[in-house]
Design an enzyme around this catalytic site. Structure first.
Site, PDB file in Angstrom:
ATOM      1  N   ALA A   1     -11.985  -3.222   8.210  1.00 52.60           N
ATOM      2  CA  ALA A   1     -13.345  -3.547   7.746  1.00 52.60           C
ATOM      3  C   ALA A   1     -14.335  -2.405   7.917  1.00 52.60           C
ATOM      4  O   ALA A   1     -15.532  -2.597   7.686  1.00 52.60           O
ATOM      5  CB  ALA A   1     -13.871  -4.810   8.435  1.00 52.60           C
ATOM      6  N   GLY A   2     -13.879  -1.225   8.281  1.00 52.06           N
ATOM      7  CA  GLY A   2     -14.782  -0.092   8.454  1.00 52.06           C
ATOM      8  C   GLY A   2     -15.461   0.306   7.158  1.00 52.06           C
ATOM      9  O   GLY A   2     -16.693   0.441   7.089  1.00 52.06           O
TER      10      GLY A   2
ATOM     11  N   LYS B   1     -16.637   6.809  -2.394  1.00 54.80           N
ATOM     12  CA  LYS B   1     -16.459   7.322  -1.027  1.00 54.80           C
ATOM     13  C   LYS B   1     -15.563   8.553  -1.049  1.00 54.80           C
ATOM     14  O   LYS B   1     -14.606   8.631  -1.837  1.00 54.80           O
ATOM     15  CB  LYS B   1     -15.864   6.243  -0.118  1.00 54.80           C
TER      16      LYS B   1
ATOM     17  N   ARG C   1       0.821  -1.216   0.000  1.00 53.49           N
ATOM     18  CA  ARG C   1       0.000   0.000   0.000  1.00 53.49           C
ATOM     19  C   ARG C   1       0.858   1.270   0.000  1.00 53.49           C
ATOM     20  O   ARG C   1       0.331   2.363  -0.241  1.00 53.49           O
ATOM     21  CB  ARG C   1      -0.950  -0.014   1.209  1.00 53.49           C
TER      22      ARG C   1
END
Length: 338
Positions: free
Chosen positions: A236-237, A204, A105
């Site tokens: 997992a939000g 989002k 990432r």
């Protein structure tokens, strides 16, 4: 030209069950035993890592199976030290099988004075003696370009396609693939094409890192069985919030297919209490006890694909042949019937 040596597998401590499963699958495919190299990977009292091989690896084609998952630094150091030990033991070729590539990432500079850690890790692996990389669903495909050695990046989407066509075979007309953000559209579109399903997107917008200000569904999900697709699920939000937004927009039910179940912090509790009917992950990261106990988390195996890819690399044959559902079907025979 056929390889005159047998493939040798060695595992670190990151995911021994997956390494053992790959060895079993390779034994089945070859019709002869493929065992893990007898070795010890231990720590001194101060945390330093020590590696010792008990089997001879001189002139051998060796595959180190070691995801760099949590604890990422320890597992990465194990991988580097194992590679150095193999190189100093005169192994002919060292391939790092990294089912989950940690630090992926951090593949670009998002702001001033920040590192590109994925490139640093690539440099360290090459310097330690790794001559080839085998991984799955890199967070960013361009990370392959960080290496000056061959990188084979496998995809979980053919496995997911087999799983979806098996578990949703009576409602395929209602299935809709959903990308949880705009950045993951290419990954979601690929799976949608494989199962001939429509595609939707959850857009989002963040006010600051870690906080989601607003979510908007692009596409009509009314009455659809929505399947969210992504490569990593960490806390997992976002995933659980996306499932809520889809149901608010008329979805019949929501499931998720995630390649790497990092599932750190409150993730398992969130998934347990979420509106998602199921979360499907792979075994690239060894599941913790809470993950195994969670009623709505299911794990699909990657060992058949990694075993065949390892054999193909060892034999000098195509790895990209494993990108097709038709090719994977026989490898996963008995697990899926489409």
């Amino acid at each position: 030209m056929p390889n005159l040596t047998d493939p040798k597998l060695i595992s670190g401590n990151a995911n021994k069950p997956l390494a053992s499963a790959i060895a079993r699958r390779m034994s089945m495919h070859r019709g002869m035993s493929v065992d893990l190299v007898d070795a010890r990977v231990e720590r001194f009292n101060d945390g330093e890592i020590f590696v010792e091989m008990y089997d001879n690896v001189r002139g051998e084609d060796v595959f180190i199976i070691q995801p760099t998952s949590n604890p990422a630094n320890d597992n990465l150091m194990e991988l580097l030290i194992m590679s150095d030990a193999l190189r100093r033991s005169s192994a002919q070729r060292i391939t790092a099988v990294i089912p989950y590539f940690g630090y992926a990432r951090q593949d670009r500079r998002t702001k001033a004075r920040t590192p590109i850690t994925a490139k640093l890790v690539a440099n360290m692996l090459v310097e330690a003696g790794v001559e080839r990389i085998l991984t799955m669903d890199l967070h960013a495909a361009q990370i392959q370009g960080f290496f000056d050695i061959p990188v084979d990046n496998l995809y979980a989407s053919p496995i997911f396609a087999l799983d979806i066509m098996t578990h949703f075979k009576d409602q395929m007309d209602d299935v809709m693939i959903v990308s949880p953000d705009v950045g993951g559209v290419a990954r979601a579109r690929e799976l949608a094409k494989r199962i001939n399903a429509p595609l939707s997107i959850v857009d989002k917008r963040r006010e600051k890192p870690g906080e989601i200000a607003e979510m908007t569904v692009i596409g009509d999900v009314t009455g659809k069985t929505c399947i969210i697709v992504d490569d990593i699920c960490d806390t997992a939000g976002t995933l659980c919030k996306a499932a809520e937004v889809l149901l608010e927009n008329g979805a019949k039910e929501v499931h998720s297919y995630i390649t790497h179940g990092v599932l750190s912090g409150p993730a398992v509790e969130r998934v347990t209490n979420s509106v998602m009917k199921s979360l499907v992950i792979t075994d690239t990261i060894q599941a913790t006890d809470p993950v195994l106990a969670c009623h709505n988390i299911r794990i699909v195996p990657t060992a058949p694909m990694f075993a065949q890819a390892t054999l193909n690399i060892w034999n000098g044959t195509s790895v990209s042949s494993l990108f097709d559902v038709e090719t994977l079907g026989p490898i996963y025979e008995g697990l899926y019937t489409v």
